[in-house]
Design an enzyme around this catalytic site. Structure first.
Site, PDB file in Angstrom:
ATOM      1  N   HIS A 297       0.846  -1.205   0.000  1.00  0.00           N
ATOM      2  CA  HIS A 297       0.000   0.000   0.000  1.00  0.00           C
ATOM      3  C   HIS A 297       0.878   1.252   0.000  1.00  0.00           C
ATOM      4  O   HIS A 297       0.660   2.180  -0.790  1.00  0.00           O
ATOM      5  CB  HIS A 297      -0.903  -0.032   1.236  1.00  0.00           C
ATOM      6  CG  HIS A 297      -1.571   1.274   1.535  1.00  0.00           C
ATOM      7  ND1 HIS A 297      -2.870   1.539   1.166  1.00  0.00           N
ATOM      8  CD2 HIS A 297      -1.116   2.390   2.176  1.00  0.00           C
ATOM      9  CE1 HIS A 297      -3.194   2.762   1.555  1.00  0.00           C
ATOM     10  NE2 HIS A 297      -2.143   3.287   2.187  1.00  0.00           N
ATOM     11  N   GLU A 298       1.879   1.281   0.877  1.00  0.00           N
ATOM     12  CA  GLU A 298       2.730   2.461   0.977  1.00  0.00           C
ATOM     13  C   GLU A 298       3.556   2.678  -0.287  1.00  0.00           C
ATOM     14  O   GLU A 298       3.714   3.803  -0.759  1.00  0.00           O
ATOM     15  CB  GLU A 298       3.648   2.328   2.193  1.00  0.00           C
ATOM     16  CG  GLU A 298       2.930   2.197   3.515  1.00  0.00           C
ATOM     17  CD  GLU A 298       2.003   3.364   3.817  1.00  0.00           C
ATOM     18  OE1 GLU A 298       2.148   4.437   3.184  1.00  0.00           O
ATOM     19  OE2 GLU A 298       1.128   3.214   4.674  1.00  0.00           O
ATOM     20  N   HIS A 301       1.739   4.365  -2.983  1.00  0.00           N
ATOM     21  CA  HIS A 301       1.784   5.834  -2.972  1.00  0.00           C
ATOM     22  C   HIS A 301       2.984   6.329  -3.777  1.00  0.00           C
ATOM     23  O   HIS A 301       2.889   7.329  -4.505  1.00  0.00           O
ATOM     24  CB  HIS A 301       1.889   6.356  -1.539  1.00  0.00           C
ATOM     25  CG  HIS A 301       0.612   6.258  -0.761  1.00  0.00           C
ATOM     26  ND1 HIS A 301      -0.568   6.825  -1.190  1.00  0.00           N
ATOM     27  CD2 HIS A 301       0.331   5.675   0.437  1.00  0.00           C
ATOM     28  CE1 HIS A 301      -1.520   6.598  -0.301  1.00  0.00           C
ATOM     29  NE2 HIS A 301      -1.007   5.898   0.692  1.00  0.00           N
ATOM     30  N   ASP A 380      -4.774   1.389  -1.812  1.00  0.00           N
ATOM     31  CA  ASP A 380      -5.372   0.102  -1.442  1.00  0.00           C
ATOM     32  C   ASP A 380      -5.581  -0.775  -2.670  1.00  0.00           C
ATOM     33  O   ASP A 380      -5.284  -1.974  -2.665  1.00  0.00           O
ATOM     34  CB  ASP A 380      -6.719   0.321  -0.748  1.00  0.00           C
ATOM     35  CG  ASP A 380      -6.568   0.763   0.707  1.00  0.00           C
ATOM     36  OD1 ASP A 380      -5.441   0.695   1.237  1.00  0.00           O
ATOM     37  OD2 ASP A 380      -7.581   1.178   1.302  1.00  0.00           O
TER      38      ASP A 380
END
Length: 460
Positions: A297-298, A301, A380
């Site tokens: 998820h990170e 980004h 997500d």
């Protein structure tokens, strides 16, 4: 420039009620945000687990989560009342001009003659004001950590460590604040009416510098970093980084558990070499695959350029602030309204300008929250596309339980305050459905700590 100059002259009206305007803004915003908190408090009084989570969260955990949420909201009400009363007292009792005069006397009596000028005076004023603010905030900080958080099993730091952190923070404030404040004021003094261009470039350079030095020099002052030991987690994270072509240079574990049971994970560094840091509490409470899902998820980004946008796009806002400040910097009526009839210190002007600007900051906050919630859904989805949908859902639920975070939220409160979607919205977005027949034994680790996963100050 002509437009800004005309606007500045139009706003500089003798006897304009700046104080009344600012007080009205402050009181209006306070009551608006208190109303939203009241709406959220009503949600926190519910005793039924949200339908989507009823097979995952047992009643005992839900009740404790609601109780924790109510406790934090009550604390927020009390600290908010104090903060509002303090702000009004600063205005009503003319604290700014009185403190400016006092720091001027101190400067004249105890400092050499070559420091008898506006910039040293401004810096002494700011640090005196900040020091008083810190002292006034200490009782609330102590209560939050050693009463509220400790009651729910989250606080792990000692009073000695808490005091040490405060002192280190003050020392860092002096070490960085003096040269940066000096440069800030020098740029305005030396570059004339177009100072906001140069100030904006300077601020952007400082942000890039801070991103670079923070993990190298600042973090080690407060925490110990060690390499992630070999094993399934390290192999999985390195494989994930390689798959995404993420320029991973270091993979480290930070001893977050010495302060609290909160968990954290972030990446930082330069574009060509980055570091992933995982809190020991996160590793302890999650399976390797769940940690991978969180990092997917990170890194989503990063892959989707969210982190770059969050650095670049706010520069528009910063430029707008400095450009608008150029309109107010010579506004005599604003200075006069706050008791500065003989002097027009730049730093005081900037403080007063920020008071005037406060309502637009609330609007910007709302827009930013809408934008960042959209990016969270995208990150997500990125993790889910990599095959981590089940693990991501599991980790989100587990973190929610370990957090004792609110399982639901009032729509308007969430829209205004939350930079992230609530859990049920995120689970629905990735298409997750529980396959359990009954509630999970979530209470086995429920009160260990509030877990928030961050990357460069972004929560999961």
């Amino acid at each position: 420039m002509d437009l800004l100059n005309r606007l500045g002259r139009w706003l500089d009206r003798p006897l304009f009620p700046w104080k009344s305007l600012i007080v009205s803004f402050q009181i209006g915003q306070y009551f608006f945000e208190s109303y939203l908190s009241y709406r959220q408090y009503q949600v926190l009084q519910r005793n039924t687990v949200p339908k989507q989570l009823e097979k995952e969260i047992d009643q005992k955990t839900f009740d404790k989560s609601q109780d924790y949420g109510r406790a934090k909201t009550r604390f927020g009400f009390l600290s908010g009342i104090f903060s509002q009363a303090k702000s009004l007292a600063v205005i009503y009792y003319d604290v700014y001009p009185k403190l400016w005069s006092l720091t001027g006397l101190v400067l004249a009596r105890y400092f050499p003659s070559y420091l008898q000028s506006e910039i040293p005076h401004s810096l002494l004023f700011i640090f005196a004001y900040s020091f008083v603010e810190t002292l006034l905030g200490l009782p609330f900080s102590y209560y939050y950590h050693f009463v509220l958080e400790q009651h729910y099993g989250f606080n792990k730091q000692t009073v000695k460590l808490w005091v040490t952190d405060v002192l280190k923070g003050q020392a860092l404030g002096l070490a960085f604040g003096i040269p940066l404040g000096w440069a800030f004021l020098q740029i305005i003094q030396k570059t004339g009416d177009t100072f906001f261009y140069y100030l904006w470039l300077f601020t952007f350079a400082v942000q890039l510098f801070a991103i670079t030095i923070y993990p190298i020099f600042i973090v080690p002052l407060f925490n110990k970093l060690t390499p992630l030991p070999p094993g399934q987690l390290k192999d999985g994270v390195e494989a994930l980084a390689a798959k995404l072509k993420f320029p991973l240079g270091e993979l480290q574990v930070i001893d977050g558990s010495k302060r609290s049971a909160h968990s954290n994970a972030y990446f930082t560094g330069l574009p060509w070499k980055k570091k992933i840091v995982i809190y020991d509490t996160l590793i302890e409470k999650s399976s390797p695959k769940e940690v991978e899902a969180i990092l997917a998820h990170e890194l989503g980004h990063w892959s989707l350029s969210h982190t770059t946008r969050l650095l670049v796009i706010p520069q528009i806002h910063i430029f707008y602030i400095f450009a608008l400040f150029s309109v107010f910097i010579k506004n005599g009526s604003l200075y006069d309204a706050f008791g500065f009839t003989k002097e027009r210190p730049i730093m005081i002007g900037f403080l007063l300008f920020n008071e005037v600007l406060a309502p637009t900051d609330a609007a910007i906050k709302l827009i930013m929250n809408v934008w960042t919630r959209k990016m969270e859904f995208e990150a997500d989805a990125f993790s889910a596309r990599l095959g981590y949908a089940t693990e991501l859902a599991s980790s989100l639920i587990k973190l929610q339980v370990q957090n004792l975070s609110s399982m639901d939220a009032d729509y308007w409160y969430s829209t205004y305050h939350h930079s992230h979607p609530i859990l049920t919205e995120r689970l629905k977005a990735i298409g997750w459905k529980s396959d359990k027949a009954g509630a999970a034994p979530a209470d086995r680790k429920t009160a260990d700590g509030e877990v928030s996963v961050k990357t460069a100050d972004r929560e999961l």
